[in-house]
Motif scaffolding. Structure first.
Motif, PDB file in Angstrom:
ATOM      1  N   LEU A 257       0.825  -1.213   0.000  1.00  0.00           N
ATOM      2  CA  LEU A 257       0.000   0.000   0.000  1.00  0.00           C
ATOM      3  C   LEU A 257       0.863   1.268   0.000  1.00  0.00           C
ATOM      4  CD1 LEU A 257      -2.902  -0.962   2.422  1.00  0.00           C
ATOM      5  CD2 LEU A 257      -3.115  -0.326   0.005  1.00  0.00           C
ATOM      6  N   MET A 258       1.931   1.257   0.775  1.00  0.00           N
ATOM      7  CA  MET A 258       2.795   2.439   0.834  1.00  0.00           C
ATOM      8  C   MET A 258       3.480   2.675  -0.514  1.00  0.00           C
ATOM      9  SD  MET A 258       4.217   1.995   4.718  1.00  0.00           S
ATOM     10  CE  MET A 258       5.476   3.222   4.606  1.00  0.00           C
ATOM     11  N   ASP A 259       3.971   1.622  -1.142  1.00  0.00           N
ATOM     12  CA  ASP A 259       4.611   1.761  -2.460  1.00  0.00           C
ATOM     13  C   ASP A 259       3.579   2.213  -3.503  1.00  0.00           C
ATOM     14  OD1 ASP A 259       6.991   0.949  -1.333  1.00  0.00           O
ATOM     15  OD2 ASP A 259       6.830  -1.130  -2.053  1.00  0.00           O
ATOM     16  N   TRP A 260       2.401   1.601  -3.475  1.00  0.00           N
ATOM     17  CA  TRP A 260       1.337   1.964  -4.414  1.00  0.00           C
ATOM     18  C   TRP A 260       0.900   3.414  -4.206  1.00  0.00           C
ATOM     19  CZ3 TRP A 260      -3.960   2.786  -3.026  1.00  0.00           C
ATOM     20  CH2 TRP A 260      -4.808   2.962  -4.116  1.00  0.00           C
ATOM     21  N   ASN A 261       0.769   3.827  -2.954  1.00  0.00           N
ATOM     22  CA  ASN A 261       0.390   5.200  -2.644  1.00  0.00           C
ATOM     23  C   ASN A 261       1.391   6.185  -3.253  1.00  0.00           C
ATOM     24  OD1 ASN A 261      -1.153   7.296  -1.181  1.00  0.00           O
ATOM     25  ND2 ASN A 261       0.729   7.485  -0.007  1.00  0.00           N
ATOM     26  N   LYS A 262       2.679   5.881  -3.067  1.00  0.00           N
ATOM     27  CA  LYS A 262       3.719   6.771  -3.580  1.00  0.00           C
ATOM     28  C   LYS A 262       3.676   6.850  -5.109  1.00  0.00           C
ATOM     29  CE  LYS A 262       7.558   6.967  -1.337  1.00  0.00           C
ATOM     30  NZ  LYS A 262       8.883   6.652  -0.784  1.00  0.00           N
ATOM     31  N   SER A 263       3.461   5.721  -5.769  1.00  0.00           N
ATOM     32  CA  SER A 263       3.466   5.737  -7.235  1.00  0.00           C
ATOM     33  C   SER A 263       2.150   6.264  -7.815  1.00  0.00           C
ATOM     34  CB  SER A 263       3.755   4.342  -7.791  1.00  0.00           C
ATOM     35  OG  SER A 263       2.721   3.450  -7.460  1.00  0.00           O
TER      36      SER A 263
END
Length: 191
Positions: free
Chosen positions: A145-151
């Motif tokens: 979720l954190m990686d997806w949020n950033k991208s």
């Protein structure tokens, strides 16, 4: 140390345009009070005026301290920021401005905006379907979720800070007086 809106100015240069005798009497009483209490103005960074109504600009918001307090905190610094939704500028007091502000690691937080994104259900499903125990699944889902949020959303906090810095610059210019670059429509929109 006292900080806030005092509804009076200490010096004539803290008011731009407009004068009234009742206002000047209040200013004199304010000066007398500060002298009797032996307070000093802590100064400031930012726009020279903290309040505006029409064409009248004044520095009504400030921080005052005793000499003993000033000796304890000689580096204390006051900053004024963009008044966004108020007719007064917010004030920030930093006791040690030379020390960088500590930004601790932000805890994981669910963002409501994620629910509006069409890929969110798939992200959750992919993160949760790992073949681990449930504690590892939570950690794995959190990382995804954190990686997806950033991208997908980018760093909204950085974008917000960047916009606020730009707004503070605009507000600082507007508080200095009329500005033909911004035009009267923008000035009226800010009020």
């Amino acid at each position: 140390m006292l900080m806030g809106d005092f509804n009076a100015v200490l010096f004539n240069h803290e008011r731009s345009r407009g004068r009234g005798t009742s206002v000047l009497r209040g200013d004199n009483a304010f000066r007398n009070c500060i002298n009797q209490c032996q307070l000093v103005d802590l100064g400031f960074n930012g726009a020279p005026f903290t309040w505006r109504r029409g064409n009248l600009f004044e520095r009504l918001d400030r921080a005052l301290a005793s000499y003993d307090w000033r000796v304890l905190f000689p580096e204390a610094l006051i900053s004024y920021f963009n008044p966004l939704k108020s007719d007064h500028c917010p004030i920030l007091l930093r006791l040690r401005p030379d020390q960088p502000m500590r930004h601790s690691r932000r805890p994981f937080r669910f963002e409501a905006a994620w629910l509006t994104h069409e890929d969110f259900p798939n992200i959750i499903q992919n993160g949760w379907n790992a073949k681990d125990n449930w504690i590892q699944r939570i950690g794995h889902t959190k990382k995804i979720l954190m990686d997806w949020n950033k991208s997908s959303f980018g760093n909204v906090f950085y974008a917000k800070q960047r916009l606020l810095r730009r707004l503070n610059g605009i507000a600082r210019e507007l508080f200095l007086g009329p500005n033909h670059f911004f035009g009267e429509t923008l000035v009226q929109a800010m009020v």
